[in-house]
Design a protein around this motif. Structure first.
Motif, PDB file in Angstrom:
ATOM      1  N   ALA A 135       0.827  -1.210   0.000  1.00 39.19           N
ATOM      2  CA  ALA A 135       0.000   0.000   0.000  1.00 39.19           C
ATOM      3  C   ALA A 135       0.863   1.263   0.000  1.00 39.19           C
ATOM      4  O   ALA A 135       0.605   2.208  -0.759  1.00 39.19           O
ATOM      5  CB  ALA A 135      -0.927   0.001   1.202  1.00 39.19           C
ATOM      6  N   GLY A 136       1.904   1.290   0.831  1.00 45.27           N
ATOM      7  CA  GLY A 136       2.762   2.472   0.890  1.00 45.27           C
ATOM      8  C   GLY A 136       3.527   2.712  -0.394  1.00 45.27           C
ATOM      9  O   GLY A 136       3.627   3.851  -0.872  1.00 45.27           O
ATOM     10  N   LEU A 137       4.058   1.649  -1.001  1.00 50.87           N
ATOM     11  CA  LEU A 137       4.811   1.818  -2.250  1.00 50.87           C
ATOM     12  C   LEU A 137       3.903   2.206  -3.416  1.00 50.87           C
ATOM     13  O   LEU A 137       4.308   2.979  -4.287  1.00 50.87           O
ATOM     14  CB  LEU A 137       5.597   0.552  -2.571  1.00 50.87           C
ATOM     15  N   LEU A 138       2.681   1.689  -3.439  1.00 50.97           N
ATOM     16  CA  LEU A 138       1.738   2.117  -4.480  1.00 50.97           C
ATOM     17  C   LEU A 138       1.418   3.602  -4.340  1.00 50.97           C
ATOM     18  O   LEU A 138       1.330   4.322  -5.343  1.00 50.97           O
ATOM     19  CB  LEU A 138       0.447   1.292  -4.420  1.00 50.97           C
ATOM     20  N   GLN A 139       1.251   4.069  -3.118  1.00 47.87           N
ATOM     21  CA  GLN A 139       0.967   5.484  -2.894  1.00 47.87           C
ATOM     22  C   GLN A 139       2.147   6.362  -3.299  1.00 47.87           C
ATOM     23  O   GLN A 139       1.957   7.468  -3.803  1.00 47.87           O
ATOM     24  CB  GLN A 139       0.630   5.740  -1.419  1.00 47.87           C
ATOM     25  N   ILE A 140       3.371   5.879  -3.066  1.00 56.59           N
ATOM     26  CA  ILE A 140       4.550   6.695  -3.382  1.00 56.59           C
ATOM     27  C   ILE A 140       4.846   6.692  -4.880  1.00 56.59           C
ATOM     28  O   ILE A 140       5.098   7.743  -5.475  1.00 56.59           O
ATOM     29  CB  ILE A 140       5.768   6.199  -2.575  1.00 56.59           C
TER      30      ILE A 140
END
Length: 150
Positions: free
Chosen positions: A87-92
């Protein structure tokens, strides 16, 4: 002659099993089955301490059909099926709400997408910062379950 034991108390040689204390039965030799349990006594190796947590069967820590990804130690809640890292890498790396769509938070994902489009990409900074916050904190999914870390 003197009275007392014929041999003084000599410890067993190094590596030899120590004899059990007086009054306790000797354990069976390796490779043999233990004797059947006596009625009225708990089986050895299974301590009778307390009761299992309601809703979760007794067993090893984190192994439960209701919590297939384990249990969050501070809260006792089962982990979500969604990964914090994904989730965090998709957002970044796709900073227009894709990580929020992955988590199931479509309302925030749509707002981040609209802001990014209407501001010609400048609003994607919101999604970028949101991705860092997801990675740095104990984030939860829309159901309130903590995201799993692996």
């Amino acid at each position: 002659m003197s009275q007392g034991p014929e041999e003084p108390d000599v410890p067993p040689p190094y590596g030899a099993p120590t004899p059990p204390p007086a009054g306790e039965p000797t354990p069976p030799p390796y490779g043999q089955a233990p004797p059947p349990p006596q009625p009225g006594y708990p089986q050895q190796g299974y301590p009778q301490q307390g009761y299992p947590q309601p809703g979760y069967p007794a067993g090893p820590y984190g192994a439960s059909p209701q919590a297939p990804y384990g249990i969050h130690p501070p809260t006792g809640l089962p982990f979500s099926d969604k990964s914090k890292l994904v989730a965090g890498l998709l957002q970044i790396f796709l900073p227009f709400g894709i990580g929020r769509f992955y988590l199931g938070d479509t309302k925030t994902g749509v707002w981040q997408l609209v802001v990014a489009v209407l501001t010609c990409g400048i609003g994607s900074l919101w999604s970028f910062i949101d991705g860092i916050i997801i990675l740095a904190t104990d984030s939860k999914d829309p159901n309130g379950l903590p995201l799993r870390t692996t």
